[in-house]
Design an enzyme around this catalytic site. Structure first.
Site, PDB file in Angstrom:
ATOM      1  N   LEU A 163     -14.733 -41.160 -48.883  1.00 27.24           N
ATOM      2  CA  LEU A 163     -15.680 -40.445 -48.023  1.00 27.24           C
ATOM      3  C   LEU A 163     -15.098 -40.169 -46.645  1.00 27.24           C
ATOM      4  O   LEU A 163     -15.462 -39.197 -45.990  1.00 27.24           O
ATOM      5  CB  LEU A 163     -16.975 -41.249 -47.873  1.00 27.24           C
ATOM      6  CG  LEU A 163     -17.801 -41.485 -49.144  1.00 27.24           C
ATOM      7  CD1 LEU A 163     -18.940 -42.450 -48.855  1.00 27.24           C
ATOM      8  CD2 LEU A 163     -18.333 -40.168 -49.685  1.00 27.24           C
ATOM      9  N   GLY A 169      -8.494 -48.551 -42.603  1.00 23.73           N
ATOM     10  CA  GLY A 169      -8.707 -48.364 -44.037  1.00 23.73           C
ATOM     11  C   GLY A 169      -9.564 -47.143 -44.312  1.00 23.73           C
ATOM     12  O   GLY A 169      -9.706 -46.253 -43.472  1.00 23.73           O
ATOM     13  N   LYS A 185     -16.487 -49.822 -47.254  1.00 23.98           N
ATOM     14  CA  LYS A 185     -15.352 -49.722 -46.331  1.00 23.98           C
ATOM     15  C   LYS A 185     -14.313 -50.757 -46.719  1.00 23.98           C
ATOM     16  O   LYS A 185     -14.575 -51.958 -46.695  1.00 23.98           O
ATOM     17  CB  LYS A 185     -15.800 -49.931 -44.881  1.00 23.98           C
ATOM     18  CG  LYS A 185     -14.645 -49.804 -43.890  1.00 23.98           C
ATOM     19  CD  LYS A 185     -15.124 -49.587 -42.471  1.00 23.98           C
ATOM     20  CE  LYS A 185     -15.682 -50.826 -41.847  1.00 23.98           C
ATOM     21  NZ  LYS A 185     -15.952 -50.646 -40.400  1.00 23.98           N
ATOM     22  N   ASP A 282     -17.590 -48.215 -29.276  1.00 26.82           N
ATOM     23  CA  ASP A 282     -16.865 -47.172 -29.998  1.00 26.82           C
ATOM     24  C   ASP A 282     -17.834 -46.117 -30.525  1.00 26.82           C
ATOM     25  O   ASP A 282     -17.693 -45.643 -31.646  1.00 26.82           O
ATOM     26  CB  ASP A 282     -16.056 -47.784 -31.142  1.00 26.82           C
ATOM     27  CG  ASP A 282     -14.964 -46.848 -31.651  1.00 26.82           C
ATOM     28  OD1 ASP A 282     -14.541 -45.956 -30.891  1.00 26.82           O
ATOM     29  OD2 ASP A 282     -14.545 -46.994 -32.812  1.00 26.82           O
TER      30      ASP A 282
END
Length: 455
Positions: A163, A169, A185, A282
Protein backbone atom coordinates in the site's frame (compact mmCIF):
# COMPACT_ATOMS: atom_id res chain seq x y z
CA UNK A 1 -6.58 -7.20 46.64
CA UNK A 2 -8.75 -10.08 48.00
CA UNK A 3 -6.33 -12.82 46.79
CA UNK A 4 -3.58 -10.93 48.58
CA UNK A 5 -5.56 -10.89 51.86
CA UNK A 6 -6.31 -14.59 51.54
CA UNK A 7 -2.58 -15.29 51.47
CA UNK A 8 -2.30 -13.57 54.87
CA UNK A 9 -5.05 -15.73 56.44
CA UNK A 10 -2.66 -18.38 57.87
CA UNK A 11 -0.66 -15.61 59.57
CA UNK A 12 -3.75 -14.21 61.25
CA UNK A 13 -4.87 -17.68 62.36
CA UNK A 14 -1.48 -18.24 63.96
CA UNK A 15 -1.61 -14.84 65.64
CA UNK A 16 -5.03 -15.35 67.21
CA UNK A 17 -4.27 -18.92 68.19
CA UNK A 18 -1.30 -17.68 70.20
CA UNK A 19 -3.54 -15.43 72.27
CA UNK A 20 -6.47 -17.78 72.83
CA UNK A 21 -8.03 -17.71 76.37
CA UNK A 22 -6.97 -21.35 76.86
CA UNK A 23 -3.95 -21.01 79.22
CA UNK A 24 -2.80 -24.57 78.68
CA UNK A 25 -2.64 -23.96 74.92
CA UNK A 26 -0.71 -20.72 75.46
CA UNK A 27 1.84 -22.49 77.65
CA UNK A 28 2.29 -25.34 75.18
CA UNK A 29 2.80 -22.97 72.24
CA UNK A 30 5.04 -20.50 74.02
CA UNK A 31 7.27 -23.02 75.77
CA UNK A 32 9.31 -23.97 72.70
CA UNK A 33 9.56 -20.29 71.64
CA UNK A 34 10.68 -19.16 75.07
CA UNK A 35 12.95 -22.17 75.38
CA UNK A 36 14.66 -21.35 72.13
CA UNK A 37 14.75 -17.56 72.07
CA UNK A 38 13.73 -16.13 75.42
CA UNK A 39 15.35 -18.23 78.17
CA UNK A 40 18.99 -18.82 77.42
CA UNK A 41 19.51 -20.00 81.04
CA UNK A 42 17.43 -23.07 80.23
CA UNK A 43 19.73 -24.14 77.40
CA UNK A 44 22.54 -26.52 78.47
CA UNK A 45 25.88 -24.74 78.25
CA UNK A 46 27.95 -27.85 78.83
CA UNK A 47 27.22 -31.53 78.38
CA UNK A 48 27.17 -32.09 82.17
CA UNK A 49 24.40 -34.62 82.88
CA UNK A 50 21.44 -33.60 85.02
CA UNK A 51 21.18 -35.50 88.35
CA UNK A 52 18.03 -37.13 89.65
CA UNK A 53 17.77 -34.45 92.35
CA UNK A 54 17.89 -31.64 89.77
CA UNK A 55 15.27 -33.17 87.49
CA UNK A 56 12.20 -32.03 89.46
CA UNK A 57 13.46 -28.43 89.26
CA UNK A 58 13.75 -28.62 85.49
CA UNK A 59 10.28 -30.20 85.19
CA UNK A 60 8.86 -27.54 87.52
CA UNK A 61 10.24 -24.75 85.31
CA UNK A 62 8.67 -26.27 82.18
CA UNK A 63 5.26 -27.01 83.76
CA UNK A 64 4.74 -23.49 85.14
CA UNK A 65 5.32 -23.96 88.85
CA UNK A 66 7.45 -20.80 88.69
CA UNK A 67 5.01 -18.09 87.48
CA UNK A 68 7.71 -15.39 87.53
CA UNK A 69 9.61 -17.00 84.61
CA UNK A 70 6.40 -17.73 82.65
CA UNK A 71 5.07 -14.17 83.03
CA UNK A 72 8.32 -12.76 81.72
CA UNK A 73 8.38 -15.18 78.79
CA UNK A 74 4.73 -14.55 78.06
CA UNK A 75 5.26 -10.77 78.06
CA UNK A 76 8.20 -11.02 75.67
CA UNK A 77 6.15 -13.25 73.36
CA UNK A 78 3.34 -10.69 73.33
CA UNK A 79 5.85 -8.06 72.16
CA UNK A 80 7.77 -10.13 69.59
CA UNK A 81 5.02 -12.15 67.87
CA UNK A 82 2.92 -9.12 66.77
CA UNK A 83 6.13 -7.41 65.62
CA UNK A 84 7.05 -10.39 63.43
CA UNK A 85 3.52 -10.71 62.07
CA UNK A 86 3.33 -6.96 61.38
CA UNK A 87 6.67 -7.01 59.55
CA UNK A 88 5.49 -9.88 57.33
CA UNK A 89 2.26 -8.04 56.54
CA UNK A 90 4.11 -4.79 55.78
CA UNK A 91 6.58 -6.51 53.44
CA UNK A 92 3.73 -8.32 51.69
CA UNK A 93 1.83 -5.08 51.16
CA UNK A 94 4.96 -3.39 49.73
CA UNK A 95 5.51 -6.27 47.32
CA UNK A 96 1.87 -6.17 46.22
CA UNK A 97 1.97 -2.39 45.64
CA UNK A 98 5.20 -2.58 43.63
CA UNK A 99 3.79 -5.35 41.50
CA UNK A 100 0.59 -3.45 40.69
CA UNK A 101 1.99 0.08 40.57
CA UNK A 102 2.10 0.28 36.76
CA UNK A 103 -0.18 -2.41 35.32
CA UNK A 104 -0.04 -1.16 31.74
CA UNK A 105 3.72 -1.48 31.40
CA UNK A 106 3.84 -4.79 33.20
CA UNK A 107 1.07 -6.15 30.97
CA UNK A 108 3.00 -5.12 27.88
CA UNK A 109 6.17 -6.84 29.12
CA UNK A 110 4.31 -10.01 30.04
CA UNK A 111 2.62 -10.10 26.65
CA UNK A 112 5.92 -9.79 24.85
CA UNK A 113 7.60 -12.52 26.84
CA UNK A 114 4.81 -15.12 26.91
CA UNK A 115 2.18 -14.51 24.23
CA UNK A 116 4.81 -13.38 21.75
CA UNK A 117 5.80 -16.97 21.04
CA UNK A 118 2.35 -18.44 20.40
CA UNK A 119 0.22 -15.50 19.22
CA UNK A 120 -3.48 -14.83 19.70
CA UNK A 121 -6.45 -15.37 17.44
CA UNK A 122 -7.30 -12.39 15.22
CA UNK A 123 -10.98 -13.13 14.58
CA UNK A 124 -12.62 -10.97 17.28
CA UNK A 125 -10.28 -8.06 16.54
CA UNK A 126 -10.89 -8.01 12.81
CA UNK A 127 -14.62 -8.19 13.47
CA UNK A 128 -14.30 -4.64 14.77
CA UNK A 129 -12.35 -3.60 11.72
CA UNK A 130 -15.17 -4.34 9.28
CA UNK A 131 -17.43 -1.81 11.01
CA UNK A 132 -14.68 0.85 11.21
CA UNK A 133 -14.84 1.13 14.97
CA UNK A 134 -11.90 2.78 16.67
CA UNK A 135 -11.88 0.73 19.88
CA UNK A 136 -9.82 -2.45 19.92
CA UNK A 137 -10.57 -3.86 23.33
CA UNK A 138 -9.90 -3.03 26.93
CA UNK A 139 -7.51 -0.19 27.56
CA UNK A 140 -3.98 -1.39 27.92
CA UNK A 141 -4.50 -4.78 26.27
CA UNK A 142 -2.20 -5.59 23.37
CA UNK A 143 -3.02 -8.33 20.85
CA UNK A 144 -0.13 -10.43 19.58
CA UNK A 145 -0.76 -11.89 16.13
CA UNK A 146 0.88 -14.97 14.67
CA UNK A 147 3.41 -14.32 11.91
CA UNK A 148 2.09 -17.16 9.76
CA UNK A 149 -1.37 -15.59 9.82
CA UNK A 150 0.00 -12.26 8.59
CA UNK A 151 2.19 -13.98 6.02
CA UNK A 152 -0.80 -15.80 4.58
CA UNK A 153 -3.05 -12.71 4.65
CA UNK A 154 -0.53 -10.64 2.65
CA UNK A 155 0.25 -13.42 0.15
CA UNK A 156 3.72 -13.80 1.64
CA UNK A 157 4.19 -10.00 1.66
CA UNK A 158 4.02 -9.83 -2.11
CA UNK A 159 4.72 -6.66 -4.07
CA UNK A 160 1.11 -6.63 -5.24
CA UNK A 161 -0.03 -6.17 -1.63
CA UNK A 162 2.05 -3.06 -0.94
CA UNK A 163 0.00 0.00 0.00
CA UNK A 164 2.92 2.33 0.66
CA UNK A 165 6.55 2.53 1.70
CA UNK A 166 8.27 4.41 4.50
CA UNK A 167 11.67 4.91 6.05
CA UNK A 168 11.91 1.55 7.83
CA UNK A 169 9.71 -0.72 5.70
CA UNK A 170 6.48 -1.14 3.75
CA UNK A 171 2.76 -1.27 4.48
CA UNK A 172 0.84 -4.24 3.08
CA UNK A 173 -2.82 -4.93 2.51
CA UNK A 174 -3.91 -8.05 4.41
CA UNK A 175 -6.99 -10.14 3.65
CA UNK A 176 -7.93 -12.78 6.22
CA UNK A 177 -10.01 -15.93 5.94
CA UNK A 178 -13.22 -14.23 7.12
CA UNK A 179 -12.72 -11.68 4.30
CA UNK A 180 -11.71 -8.95 6.75
CA UNK A 181 -9.09 -6.45 5.69
CA UNK A 182 -6.28 -4.76 7.58
CA UNK A 183 -3.04 -2.87 6.96
CA UNK A 184 0.24 -4.43 8.08
CA UNK A 185 3.32 -2.27 8.53
CA UNK A 186 6.40 -4.44 8.20
CA UNK A 187 9.52 -3.00 9.81
CA UNK A 188 12.65 -4.82 8.70
CA UNK A 189 15.69 -4.82 10.95
CA UNK A 190 17.11 -1.33 10.73
CA UNK A 191 19.12 -1.18 13.90
CA UNK A 192 18.41 0.46 17.20
CA UNK A 193 16.35 3.33 15.74
CA UNK A 194 13.78 1.10 14.05
CA UNK A 195 13.45 -1.06 17.17
CA UNK A 196 12.94 2.02 19.32
CA UNK A 197 10.29 3.42 16.99
CA UNK A 198 8.46 0.09 16.94
CA UNK A 199 8.34 -0.14 20.72
CA UNK A 200 7.37 3.52 21.01
CA UNK A 201 4.52 3.18 18.53
CA UNK A 202 3.10 0.02 20.10
CA UNK A 203 3.25 1.59 23.55
CA UNK A 204 1.49 4.81 22.49
CA UNK A 205 -1.02 3.70 19.89
CA UNK A 206 -2.27 0.82 22.06
CA UNK A 207 -3.35 3.36 24.69
CA UNK A 208 -4.90 5.95 22.34
CA UNK A 209 -8.50 5.68 21.18
CA UNK A 210 -10.10 8.45 19.13
CA UNK A 211 -12.17 8.60 15.91
CA UNK A 212 -9.41 10.62 14.21
CA UNK A 213 -6.50 8.43 15.34
CA UNK A 214 -5.75 5.21 13.44
CA UNK A 215 -7.00 2.09 15.23
CA UNK A 216 -4.34 -0.35 16.42
CA UNK A 217 -5.20 -4.04 16.06
CA UNK A 218 -2.06 -5.81 17.23
CA UNK A 219 1.59 -6.53 16.58
CA UNK A 220 3.98 -9.36 15.83
CA UNK A 221 7.67 -10.02 16.51
CA UNK A 222 9.31 -12.54 14.19
CA UNK A 223 13.09 -12.76 14.35
CA UNK A 224 14.42 -9.36 13.29
CA UNK A 225 11.11 -8.38 11.71
CA UNK A 226 8.56 -6.23 13.53
CA UNK A 227 4.98 -5.89 12.31
CA UNK A 228 2.15 -3.57 13.39
CA UNK A 229 -1.44 -4.20 12.29
CA UNK A 230 -3.93 -1.34 11.80
CA UNK A 231 -7.39 -0.89 10.41
CA UNK A 232 -7.35 -0.54 6.63
CA UNK A 233 -8.02 2.96 5.27
CA UNK A 234 -9.47 2.34 1.82
CA UNK A 235 -8.74 5.76 0.31
CA UNK A 236 -5.08 5.68 1.26
CA UNK A 237 -3.18 8.73 2.42
CA UNK A 238 -3.84 12.40 1.83
CA UNK A 239 -0.49 12.57 0.07
CA UNK A 240 -1.57 9.94 -2.47
CA UNK A 241 -4.89 11.71 -3.05
CA UNK A 242 -3.27 15.12 -3.58
CA UNK A 243 -0.03 14.24 -5.34
CA UNK A 244 -0.80 10.82 -6.85
CA UNK A 245 -2.30 9.99 -10.26
CA UNK A 246 -5.67 11.60 -9.45
CA UNK A 247 -4.03 14.93 -8.52
CA UNK A 248 -6.72 15.71 -5.95
CA UNK A 249 -9.68 15.31 -8.32
CA UNK A 250 -11.62 13.29 -5.71
CA UNK A 251 -11.27 16.04 -3.09
CA UNK A 252 -13.78 18.87 -3.29
CA UNK A 253 -13.39 22.06 -1.28
CA UNK A 254 -15.71 20.80 1.44
CA UNK A 255 -13.97 17.43 1.61
CA UNK A 256 -10.62 19.15 2.00
CA UNK A 257 -11.97 21.27 4.83
CA UNK A 258 -13.42 18.13 6.45
CA UNK A 259 -10.01 16.42 6.25
CA UNK A 260 -8.36 19.46 7.83
CA UNK A 261 -10.99 19.49 10.58
CA UNK A 262 -10.54 15.76 11.27
CA UNK A 263 -6.76 16.13 11.50
CA UNK A 264 -7.18 19.10 13.85
CA UNK A 265 -9.49 17.04 16.07
CA UNK A 266 -6.95 14.24 16.21
CA UNK A 267 -4.17 16.66 17.15
CA UNK A 268 -6.32 18.36 19.75
CA UNK A 269 -6.93 14.98 21.39
CA UNK A 270 -3.17 14.34 21.53
CA UNK A 271 -2.34 17.82 22.87
CA UNK A 272 -5.26 18.49 25.20
CA UNK A 273 -6.81 15.20 26.27
CA UNK A 274 -3.90 12.78 26.62
CA UNK A 275 -2.10 12.65 29.97
CA UNK A 276 0.70 13.52 29.56
CA UNK A 277 0.13 15.36 26.23
CA UNK A 278 1.54 13.71 23.12
CA UNK A 279 3.56 15.52 20.43
CA UNK A 280 3.24 13.62 17.15
CA UNK A 281 6.48 15.06 15.72
CA UNK A 282 5.89 13.71 12.20
CA UNK A 283 2.53 15.06 11.06
CA UNK A 284 2.40 15.18 7.26
CA UNK A 285 0.03 14.36 4.43
CA UNK A 286 1.35 10.80 4.11
CA UNK A 287 0.50 10.18 7.79
CA UNK A 288 -3.09 11.39 7.40
CA UNK A 289 -5.09 8.40 6.18
CA UNK A 290 -8.58 8.40 4.65
CA UNK A 291 -11.30 5.78 4.98
CA UNK A 292 -14.11 5.01 2.53
CA UNK A 293 -16.01 8.16 3.51
CA UNK A 294 -12.87 10.32 3.55
CA UNK A 295 -12.80 10.46 7.33
CA UNK A 296 -9.22 11.41 8.19
CA UNK A 297 -7.13 9.68 10.85
CA UNK A 298 -3.61 10.45 12.04
CA UNK A 299 -1.18 7.51 11.80
CA UNK A 300 2.48 6.60 12.41
CA UNK A 301 3.43 7.30 16.03
CA UNK A 302 6.99 5.99 15.82
CA UNK A 303 8.50 9.43 16.47
CA UNK A 304 5.82 10.67 18.86
CA UNK A 305 6.86 11.65 22.39
CA UNK A 306 5.08 12.73 25.53
CA UNK A 307 5.47 16.22 26.93
CA UNK A 308 8.20 16.16 29.57
CA UNK A 309 10.48 13.89 27.54
CA UNK A 310 11.12 16.27 24.64
CA UNK A 311 14.26 17.83 26.11
CA UNK A 312 16.11 14.63 26.89
CA UNK A 313 19.42 14.02 25.17
CA UNK A 314 18.12 10.67 23.92
CA UNK A 315 15.60 12.46 21.66
CA UNK A 316 17.41 13.13 18.42
CA UNK A 317 16.29 15.49 15.67
CA UNK A 318 13.73 13.72 13.51
CA UNK A 319 10.95 14.59 11.12
CA UNK A 320 10.27 15.19 7.44
CA UNK A 321 11.78 18.07 5.50
CA UNK A 322 9.16 20.68 4.69
CA UNK A 323 7.07 19.95 7.79
CA UNK A 324 9.67 20.49 10.51
CA UNK A 325 9.20 23.69 12.50
CA UNK A 326 12.18 26.10 12.24
CA UNK A 327 12.78 26.28 16.01
CA UNK A 328 13.04 22.48 16.17
CA UNK A 329 15.27 22.32 13.12
CA UNK A 330 17.66 25.03 14.35
CA UNK A 331 17.58 24.74 18.15
CA UNK A 332 16.02 21.35 18.85
CA UNK A 333 13.17 23.07 20.70
CA UNK A 334 10.08 20.86 20.52
CA UNK A 335 6.58 21.71 21.74
CA UNK A 336 2.96 21.20 20.69
CA UNK A 337 3.43 24.29 18.51
CA UNK A 338 5.78 22.18 16.36
CA UNK A 339 2.79 20.01 15.41
CA UNK A 340 0.77 23.17 14.70
CA UNK A 341 3.43 24.27 12.20
CA UNK A 342 3.24 20.90 10.42
CA UNK A 343 -0.55 21.16 10.38
CA UNK A 344 -0.22 24.58 8.69
CA UNK A 345 1.91 23.01 5.94
CA UNK A 346 -0.76 20.31 5.41
CA UNK A 347 -3.38 23.05 5.20
CA UNK A 348 -1.33 24.76 2.47
CA UNK A 349 -1.14 21.45 0.59
CA UNK A 350 -4.94 21.19 0.73
CA UNK A 351 -5.33 24.75 -0.56
CA UNK A 352 -2.77 24.71 -3.35
CA UNK A 353 -2.29 21.06 -4.26
CA UNK A 354 1.48 21.51 -4.14
CA UNK A 355 4.07 19.39 -2.34
CA UNK A 356 5.74 20.81 0.79
CA UNK A 357 9.12 20.83 -0.97
CA UNK A 358 9.49 21.21 -4.72
CA UNK A 359 12.65 21.14 -6.82
CA UNK A 360 13.43 24.21 -8.86
CA UNK A 361 16.75 22.82 -10.13
CA UNK A 362 18.84 19.71 -9.45
CA UNK A 363 20.46 21.40 -6.45
CA UNK A 364 17.78 23.92 -5.54
CA UNK A 365 14.52 23.37 -3.65
CA UNK A 366 11.76 25.66 -2.47
CA UNK A 367 9.33 25.12 0.37
CA UNK A 368 5.61 25.72 -0.03
CA UNK A 369 5.77 28.11 2.95
CA UNK A 370 8.44 30.33 1.37
CA UNK A 371 6.68 30.35 -1.98
CA UNK A 372 3.13 30.94 -0.74
CA UNK A 373 3.58 33.33 2.18
CA UNK A 374 3.78 36.59 0.15
CA UNK A 375 0.64 35.65 -1.81
CA UNK A 376 -1.44 34.26 1.04
CA UNK A 377 -1.94 37.69 2.57
CA UNK A 378 -2.82 39.37 -0.76
CA UNK A 379 -6.49 38.87 -1.53
CA UNK A 380 -5.99 39.73 -5.19
CA UNK A 381 -3.32 37.05 -5.65
CA UNK A 382 -4.67 34.34 -3.34
CA UNK A 383 -7.34 32.90 -5.70
CA UNK A 384 -4.72 32.45 -8.42
CA UNK A 385 -2.51 30.10 -6.39
CA UNK A 386 -5.34 27.79 -5.33
CA UNK A 387 -5.39 24.22 -6.66
CA UNK A 388 -7.15 24.34 -10.08
CA UNK A 389 -9.37 21.42 -8.97
CA UNK A 390 -11.11 23.64 -6.41
CA UNK A 391 -10.43 27.10 -7.80
CA UNK A 392 -13.57 29.28 -7.92
CA UNK A 393 -15.58 26.56 -6.19
CA UNK A 394 -15.69 27.95 -2.69
CA UNK A 395 -16.98 30.99 -0.87
CA UNK A 396 -14.12 33.49 -1.06
CA UNK A 397 -14.72 34.58 2.52
CA UNK A 398 -14.09 31.00 3.60
CA UNK A 399 -10.95 30.86 1.48
CA UNK A 400 -9.60 34.02 3.15
CA UNK A 401 -10.33 32.56 6.58
CA UNK A 402 -8.53 29.30 5.86
CA UNK A 403 -5.57 31.15 4.36
CA UNK A 404 -5.37 33.32 7.49
CA UNK A 405 -5.34 30.20 9.69
CA UNK A 406 -2.57 28.65 7.58
CA UNK A 407 -0.48 31.85 7.79
CA UNK A 408 -0.74 31.85 11.57
CA UNK A 409 0.16 28.16 11.85
CA UNK A 410 3.41 28.52 9.87
CA UNK A 411 4.71 31.60 11.68
CA UNK A 412 8.46 31.28 12.35
CA UNK A 413 8.00 32.33 15.97
CA UNK A 414 6.18 29.57 17.94
CA UNK A 415 4.47 32.02 20.29
CA UNK A 416 2.67 33.61 17.33
CA UNK A 417 1.10 30.30 16.31
CA UNK A 418 -2.35 29.42 17.64
CA UNK A 419 -3.15 26.41 19.79
CA UNK A 420 -4.62 23.53 17.84
CA UNK A 421 -7.87 24.08 19.79
CA UNK A 422 -8.12 27.59 18.31
CA UNK A 423 -7.49 26.18 14.83
CA UNK A 424 -10.19 23.59 15.38
CA UNK A 425 -12.79 26.19 16.36
CA UNK A 426 -11.86 28.28 13.31
CA UNK A 427 -12.50 25.37 10.93
CA UNK A 428 -15.76 24.02 12.36
CA UNK A 429 -17.96 26.81 10.86
CA UNK A 430 -16.44 26.17 7.40
CA UNK A 431 -17.39 22.48 7.20
CA UNK A 432 -20.95 21.39 6.30
CA UNK A 433 -23.05 19.83 9.05
CA UNK A 434 -23.22 16.48 7.25
CA UNK A 435 -19.40 16.37 7.19
CA UNK A 436 -18.94 17.14 10.88
CA UNK A 437 -19.00 20.93 10.98
CA UNK A 438 -21.69 23.53 11.59
CA UNK A 439 -22.01 25.08 8.11
CA UNK A 440 -25.48 24.82 6.55
CA UNK A 441 -25.20 24.88 2.77
CA UNK A 442 -28.44 26.18 1.28
CA UNK A 443 -27.43 26.78 -2.34
CA UNK A 444 -24.83 25.48 -4.83
CA UNK A 445 -21.28 26.62 -4.27
CA UNK A 446 -20.71 28.39 -7.64
CA UNK A 447 -23.66 30.77 -6.94
CA UNK A 448 -22.44 31.27 -3.38
CA UNK A 449 -19.01 32.04 -4.73
CA UNK A 450 -20.26 34.66 -7.15
CA UNK A 451 -22.37 36.30 -4.46
CA UNK A 452 -19.55 36.47 -1.96
CA UNK A 453 -17.17 37.94 -4.50
CA UNK A 454 -19.38 41.00 -4.84
CA UNK A 455 -19.09 41.91 -1.15
Amino acid sequence: MWPFLLHLLPIWVLFFSLFSPNQARISSLLSPISGTFLSPQMQPISPVPVTVAEAPLAVTAMTGDQPHHLDRDFLLAIIIVPTVVGSVILLSICAWVCRHKNPQKSDLKVTKSSDGMRGLTLGPILGKLSSFKTTTGKKGSVAVIEYTLLESATNNFSQNSILGEGGFGSVFKARFDDNCLAAVKKIDSGGQDSEKEFENEVDLISRIQHPNIISFLGYCIHGNTRLIVYELMHNGSLETQLHGPSRGSALSWHLRMKIALDAARGLEYLHEHCTPPVIHRDLKSSNILLDTNFNAKIADFGLAITVGNQNKNSIKLSGTLGYVAPEYLLDGKLTEKSDVYAFGVVLLELLMGRKPIEKLAPSQCQSIVTWAMPQLTDRSKLPNIIDPVIRNKMDLKHLYQVAAVAVLCVQPEPSYRPLITDVLHSLIPLVPVELGGTLRVTEPMPHSCSKSSTH
